[in-house]
Structures are given as structure tokens and as C-alpha cells.
Design an enzyme around this catalytic site. Structure first.
Site, PDB file in Angstrom:
ATOM      1  N   GLU A 115       0.882  -1.173   0.000  1.00 58.94           N
ATOM      2  CA  GLU A 115       0.000   0.000   0.000  1.00 58.94           C
ATOM      3  C   GLU A 115       0.909   1.208   0.000  1.00 58.94           C
ATOM      4  O   GLU A 115       1.592   1.479   0.978  1.00 58.94           O
ATOM      5  CB  GLU A 115      -0.912  -0.013   1.232  1.00 58.94           C
ATOM      6  N   CYS A 152      -2.855   8.401   3.564  1.00 56.86           N
ATOM      7  CA  CYS A 152      -2.751   8.042   2.146  1.00 56.86           C
ATOM      8  C   CYS A 152      -4.041   8.326   1.380  1.00 56.86           C
ATOM      9  O   CYS A 152      -3.995   8.602   0.191  1.00 56.86           O
ATOM     10  CB  CYS A 152      -2.395   6.560   2.013  1.00 56.86           C
TER      11      CYS A 152
END
Length: 454
Positions: A226, A259
Site C-alpha cells: 500500500e 494516504c
């Protein structure tokens, strides 16, 4: 022995130190995880579930301590850390339940005279490397499904935020058993050593550059990545009235160090000027030091300042700094809106990771969609409109692993989260994440035997 100074991001002053793990300690942790693996995987799903439930209960019982440790490394306000500790406990409890579910391809008689079925088996020892923006929660996103799937875990927290994971390791020994979950405090070299060690899989959350390095070091072993985002926010002229306050709150949560945080606001030409004004008003109300915390460390602050200074934005709106007494030297940055800037501006093209929103305009909805999908990152996005049908259509066409309509950063354990493109690959959250940490084995048995001597 390699010692690292720990800094309080609220003050910029040293708050302690840690000894970074090196080859011998990394090898020992992986070996201990390997020894614990056979016993952990042999437990019935029911027993693993009970132990994970106990770990969730320990987190809840020590919630205040976890919150204090999270604040020490991140500088977040208590209102943020309390919710994140609660989510971490909830995730362990969710995967305690998920450990008892079964999901497999069809079983049955696919070949005449034979019976076939599929077993989902754990991979082994999983090396987990997580960042500093959500120390406990990001570790839980990775560790909970890996443990529920029957793996053991060696986790490496970021060098600036080892505190809460050190406590988690203590509670894991009590709830799960010895060496089922090991924690290795350290720096980037510690992470490299863990990736290069004998772990069977690596789960990494961090930057795209670091993720590429992890993938190269991992070789043929499974890797779940990720790698950040640069979330587009498409705001149509009929957006709800609370769009601006909602975006300002989401963009400044954790000082924008998420994020999936909203990053690039994209409007149509007809609502561009009003969007810049209303968003600027909403961001001015968000005060660093009271409504949100500081950036995490000196390197991140310097990177943020570089991107903002390099921006060609002609319109800049900034909020207020309101640090507490003695906190003037911390890594505080005000909420900021940048507008009237080129589409390739550094603040648009790069993941800023700070309390900042850019505003761009497009002539048509299709042009807005092109801008939204025009960067390599593809993790999250949102659409804001009162026309639900149009919003859902746009959400479906956005290149993102997760998209919201009239909200942003709304997540729960039941719903999967993951990236595309340079945002990486793999799945966090939901029962789908279990398969990140398992591999299928097909077993086929012949049902009839020829008589002896035939």
C-alpha cells in the site's frame, strides 16, 4: 548497537531513544516466529478467534495507555488517538470473527470418480513494515488478518513511532502466545534486514519508492503493498452546502498525513471561484495545534515546505497556527489551499502528505474525470453532488480502489481498501484481506480402487 533519538513532533525536542534492531536481533525474531508458527496454525479457528478476542480486550482495557503512546510519537490530539485505538481493538475483534469463516472455490466431483476440494493455508512468517502516520492502526490492518489466517508476524514500526507497537507486543504475548507477534523497533536498515530475512511474505505500507525497493528485495516471495495516494475530489456545481467543512475536516485530520486524504479538488469552470472562496473559508477555521496536530518529523516538514515553495499557485489561503505553551518549536503547518496553479504543479503531481488542498477547474465533467485520473496514484477519491445517480456514475469511473460520494475517509472493518497503479496492490480490511495472507491448496482424491490383482 545503533541508537536513535526519538523526537516529540509537538515541540521538536528529544523525548527519548531506542536501539535499532540489526542482523542478529532480526534473525532471532524471525526464527522465534518460525518456531511459533506450527503451534499457532494448528489451533482451530475457534481457538485463534478466542485469543484474538483477548488481544482486542487488552487494547480496550489499556486504551488510555495506548492513546498516550500514540500521542508521544505522532503529536495527534487525544480526540484522534482515542478513535484510532478504538478502531484497532475493533479490527482485532472483527478478524477474530473472520478467522472462523470459510471462503473457498467450489468443491465436489469435477472429475469422474474423484472428489476435490480447496484448503486455504497460512503462508508462514509474515514480515510487516508500517509507517508513522497511524502507528497502531496501520499495524493492526496488517497484523490482524495475517494472524487470523494462521500466520505468525514480525512487525517493524517506523523509527519515530515505536511506542504503541512495543506495548502491543507485550499484550500479544499474553493473549496469543510467545512469539506469535514479534515487534522489531528500528530504522530503515532494520526494515531492509527484515525484508531480506527468512520471512515468507512481506506486507508493506509506505512510499512508492520504498515499496519498489521492498518488492525488489523480496524477490519471488509474496508482497502486499500500500504505497500512498493523491486523492482527487470532484466537486460539481450542485454539491451539498456542507461540502467545504467536510473536506476541510478530512484534509486536516492527522494533519493531512493519510494516504487516502482528500488532496486535489477538481471543479467545473462555473463553480471554480466559489469553490476556492468557500474552501478557503473552511480551511481558515482549522487551527493547527487545536483542531489537528503537527507533521511527524523534520524530514516530512522539510519535504512539505519544499513542495509548497515550489508551487506556482497564484492564490494561497492559509489557516492559523495555535500551538500550546512550549510547543512553538514543533512541526506545525497551517491548513492551506492552493489555487490558480498549473495541472503539473508539484502540489498536484506529488503526494503532499500535509494539511493542504489544491483546486483545479475543468470545462466539462469528462475533463474533470480526466484530471482526476491523470496522476499515477490511484488509491482513493470522492465525488460531491446532490445528483446521486451522477455521483455514483462518476465514482464508478474514477481510477481508485475506494471511492466515496458526498463523504471522504469513511471506512470500516467490513469494507476493503486497496490501491491501483503506483499506489500498490493488495487488500486491507474486510474478510477479503484474509486471502492476502493465505494460499490455496487443491486436494483431489480418487474414490474407487481396482480390485487387487486386476
Amino acid at each position: 548497537m545503533h541508537t536513535l533519538a526519538l523526537t516529540d513532533p509537538r515541540t521538536g525536542r528529544v523525548r527519548g531513544d531506542l536501539t535499532a534492531a540489526r542482523e542478529e536481533r532480526v534473525a532471532l525474531a524471525v526464527a522465534e516466529g518460525r518456531r511459533a508458527f506450527d503451534g499457532w496454525r494448528a489451533l482451530t479457528p475457534r481457538e485463534r478467534s478466542r485469543r484474538l478476542e483477548r488481544l482486542a480486550a487488552l487494547i480496550e482495557e489499556h486504551a488510555e495507555e495506548y492513546g498516550a503512546l500514540e500521542r508521544a510519537g505522532t503529536g495527534k490530539p487525544a480526540s484522534e488517538t482515542a478513535g484510532e485505538v478504538e478502531q484497532a481493538a475493533d479490527l482485532f475483534r472483527f478478524y477474530a470473527w473472520a478467522a472462523r469463516t470459510q471462503s473457498a472455490p467450489a468443491a465436489g466431483s469435477f472429475v469422474a470418480g474423484h472428489e476435490s476440494w480447496v484448503r486455504w493455508e497460512p503462508i508462514g512468517v509474515v514480515g510487516v513494515v508500517v509507517p508513522w502516520n497511524y502507528p497502531l492502526m496501520m499495524a493492526t490492518w496488517r497484523c490482524a488478518p495475517a494472524l487470523a489466517a494462521g500466520n505468525t508476524v514480525v512487525a517493524k514500526p517506523a523509527e519515530t513511532t515505536p511506542d504503541s507497537l512495543t506495548l502491543l507486543a507485550e499484550h500479544a504475548r499474553e493473549a496469543l502466545g510467545e512469539s506469535v507477534l514479534e515487534v522489531l523497533p528500528g530504522d530503515r536498515e532494520t526494515g531492509r534486514l527484515l525484508v531480506a530475512s527468512g520471512v515468507d511474505m512481506v506486507a508493506f505500507t509506505g512510499s512508492a519508492l520504498a515499496g519498489a525497493d521492498v518488492a525488489a528485495r523480496a524477490g519471488t516471495r509474496r508482497v502486499s503493498l500500500e504505497l500512498g495516494g493523491n486523492s482527487p475530489v470532484v466537486v460539481l456545481p450542485d454539491a451539498p452546502a456542507d461540502t467545504w467543512t467536510e473536506l476541510a475536516a478530512a484534509a486536516t485530520y492527522n494533519a493531512g498525513q493519510s494516504c487516502a486524504v482528500p488532496a486535489r479538488v477538481i471543479t467545473l469552470t462555473e463553480n471554480y471561484e466559489s469553490a476556492v472562496a468557500l474552501l478557503g473559508d473552511a480551511m481558515r477555521e482549522r487551527r493547527a495545534g487545536q483542531d489537528f496536530g503537527p507533521l511527524n518529523n523534520a524530514d516530512q516538514a522539510a519535504r512539505y515546505d519544499r513542495i509548497v515553495a515550489a508551487s506556482a499557485a497564484k492564490t494561497r489561503t492559509t489557516g492559523q497556527l495555535a500551538p500550546g505553551d512550549g510547543e512553538e518549536g514543533g512541526y506545525w503547518r497551517p491548513a492551506c489551499v492552493l489555487a490558480d496553479l498549473p495541472d503539473d504543479d508539484p502540489a498536484v503531481a506529488e503526494e503532499v502528505f500535509g494539511p493542504l488542498l489544491t483546486v483545479q477547474s475543468a470545462d466539462t465533467v469528462e475533463d474533470a474525470l480526466g484530471l482526476a485520473n491523470g496522476v499515477p496514484q490511484a488509491l482513493a477519491a470522492s465525488v460531491w453532488t446532490r445528483d446521486l445517480a451522477a455521483g455514483l456514475d462518476l465514482a464508478g469511473r474514477l481510477n481508485a480502489g475506494e471511492a466515496w460520494v458526498n463523504c471522504h475517509l469513511v471506512q470500516t472493518a467490513e469494507l476493503p481498501h486497496g490501491g491501483r497503479g503506483s499506489s500498490g496492490h493488495g487488500t486491507d480490511l474486510s474478510t477479503l484481506a484474509l486471502h492476502e495472507y493465505q494460499r490455496p491448496k487443491t486436494i483431489t482424491a480418487r474414490l474407487k480402487f481396482s480390485p487387487s490383482g486386476d
